[in-house]
Write a protein that holds these residues in place. Structure first.
Motif, mmCIF file in Angstrom:
data_model
loop_
_atom_site.group_PDB
_atom_site.id
_atom_site.type_symbol
_atom_site.label_atom_id
_atom_site.label_comp_id
_atom_site.label_asym_id
_atom_site.label_seq_id
_atom_site.Cartn_x
_atom_site.Cartn_y
_atom_site.Cartn_z
ATOM 1 N N SER A 125 -25.483 21.653 56.575
ATOM 2 C CA SER A 125 -24.523 22.749 56.529
ATOM 3 C C SER A 125 -25.181 24.033 56.034
ATOM 4 O O SER A 125 -24.902 25.129 56.542
ATOM 5 C CB SER A 125 -23.347 22.386 55.613
ATOM 6 N N GLN A 149 -21.304 17.316 60.687
ATOM 7 C CA GLN A 149 -20.025 16.649 60.951
ATOM 8 C C GLN A 149 -20.229 15.174 61.266
ATOM 9 O O GLN A 149 -19.457 14.312 60.821
ATOM 10 C CB GLN A 149 -19.289 17.338 62.108
ATOM 11 N N TYR A 152 -20.770 13.346 58.090
ATOM 12 C CA TYR A 152 -19.504 13.149 57.381
ATOM 13 C C TYR A 152 -18.729 11.992 58.006
ATOM 14 O O TYR A 152 -18.118 11.180 57.287
ATOM 15 C CB TYR A 152 -18.676 14.433 57.400
ATOM 16 N N TYR A 195 -19.505 20.342 69.499
ATOM 17 C CA TYR A 195 -19.152 20.561 68.100
ATOM 18 C C TYR A 195 -17.662 20.316 67.866
ATOM 19 O O TYR A 195 -17.277 19.726 66.850
ATOM 20 C CB TYR A 195 -19.511 21.974 67.658
ATOM 21 N N LEU A 199 -16.183 17.827 65.164
ATOM 22 C CA LEU A 199 -15.269 18.306 64.124
ATOM 23 C C LEU A 199 -13.951 17.547 64.163
ATOM 24 O O LEU A 199 -13.407 17.165 63.109
ATOM 25 C CB LEU A 199 -15.023 19.807 64.306
ATOM 26 N N MET A 202 -14.491 14.161 62.695
ATOM 27 C CA MET A 202 -14.598 14.263 61.239
ATOM 28 C C MET A 202 -13.217 14.461 60.610
ATOM 29 O O MET A 202 -12.898 13.856 59.567
ATOM 30 C CB MET A 202 -15.517 15.432 60.872
ATOM 31 N N ALA A 217 -11.501 17.822 54.818
ATOM 32 C CA ALA A 217 -11.598 17.807 56.281
ATOM 33 C C ALA A 217 -10.622 18.801 56.901
ATOM 34 O O ALA A 217 -10.954 19.499 57.873
ATOM 35 C CB ALA A 217 -11.334 16.396 56.801
#
Length: 267
Positions: A125, A149, A152, A195, A199, A202, A217
């Motif tokens: 990140s 992500q 995570y 992405y 996301l 996640m 989140a």
């Protein structure tokens, strides 16, 4: 020195003792410590009407000191960062420092596979934060955050599965993603689609895990949605403040999940 001061000495001089306990959050949002494998007598409630013991107070002081660099660097970002300034290495450093401080906090105060995954995700990140400052390295930033992500997701795991959470996430992601794609250049369409999928996954796993990961989140998704809308669709007033405030809050809350157990609900 008297024997009453010894527990505080031990907790301050040997931070690893903190790792024997888990920080839990009750239904009212009040934190309390639980000694893993201990009896009910080992549980110390912060606001449950029981007087805190010296070990508990020393642990709170140690965690508070460990988090102070994060809060100080967050304050520095919002005080020093000027949106009109051209991209610079100083600006990149100021932007990345809060996330790096969270990685250092986990390194010092938490152990285990879950914490290690969070630390690596925070490092990716931070790379993403730096790359996004310069337009020519934008896609590198997207790649770094995509990796974060996925890490995570790996950390949150697939238990409990909670498939019912997918429906609202899909209903929100598909229209927004479709609108976003209409405003993207061809070279950005595929990386940003990847992405968005990372996301959304996640978000699903963070909501399923519960605790502070749930809110972390959610704040992460809100931050990225505001950023994408402002960058590619239509400029928004105070967007930088909204994006960065929710982003730092998201990373902070996800980091705190290293001290919590996932909820056991499986339905």
């Amino acid at each position: 020195m008297g024997t009453h001061a010894r527990p505080i000495q031990e907790a301050c001089l040997v931070p690893a003792r903190v790792l024997d306990r888990r920080l839990m959050i009750n239904a009212l949002g009040h934190p309390f410590w639980v000694t893993l494998g201990g009896s009910l007598a080992d549980m110390v409630a912060w606001k449950g009407g029981m007087p805190p013991n010296p070990h508990f107070l020393a642990q709170q002081l140690y965690l508070g000191r460990s988090l102070s660099p994060f809060f100080l660097t967050c304050a520095a970002y919002f005080i020093l960062w000027i949106p009109e300034d051209p991209p610079s290495w100083v600006g990149a450093l100021v932007k990345c420092l809060p996330v790096l401080c969270l990685a250092g906090f986990l390194r010092a105060c938490a152990s285990g596979h879950y914490s290690s995954l969070l630390q690596v995700a925070l490092l990716f990140s931070a790379f993403g934060d730096g790359f996004l400052i310069w337009p020519e390295t934008f896609l590198y930033g997207v790649a770094a955050f995509t990796e974060a992500q996925l890490l995570y997701v790996w950390a949150f795991g697939l238990t409990p599965l909670q498939p019912g959470l997918l429906l609202p996430i899909v209903l929100a992601s598909l229209p927004f993603g479709g609108l976003l794609l209409l405003h993207l250049s061809p070279d950005k369409a595929l990386p940003l689609t990847a992405y968005i999928l990372a996301l959304a996954t996640m978000l699903w796993r963070g909501l399923a895990r519960g605790g502070s990961a749930h809110w972390g989140a959610l704040f992460f998704a809100i931050s990225d949605a505001v950023l994408a809308y402002h960058t590619f669709i239509q400029p928004l007033p105070y967007s930088r403040l909204a994006v960065m405030a929710t982003y730092y809050a998201a990373q902070f809350l996800i980091s705190l999940s290293a001290f919590q157990s996932p909820r056991l609900k499986t339905s």
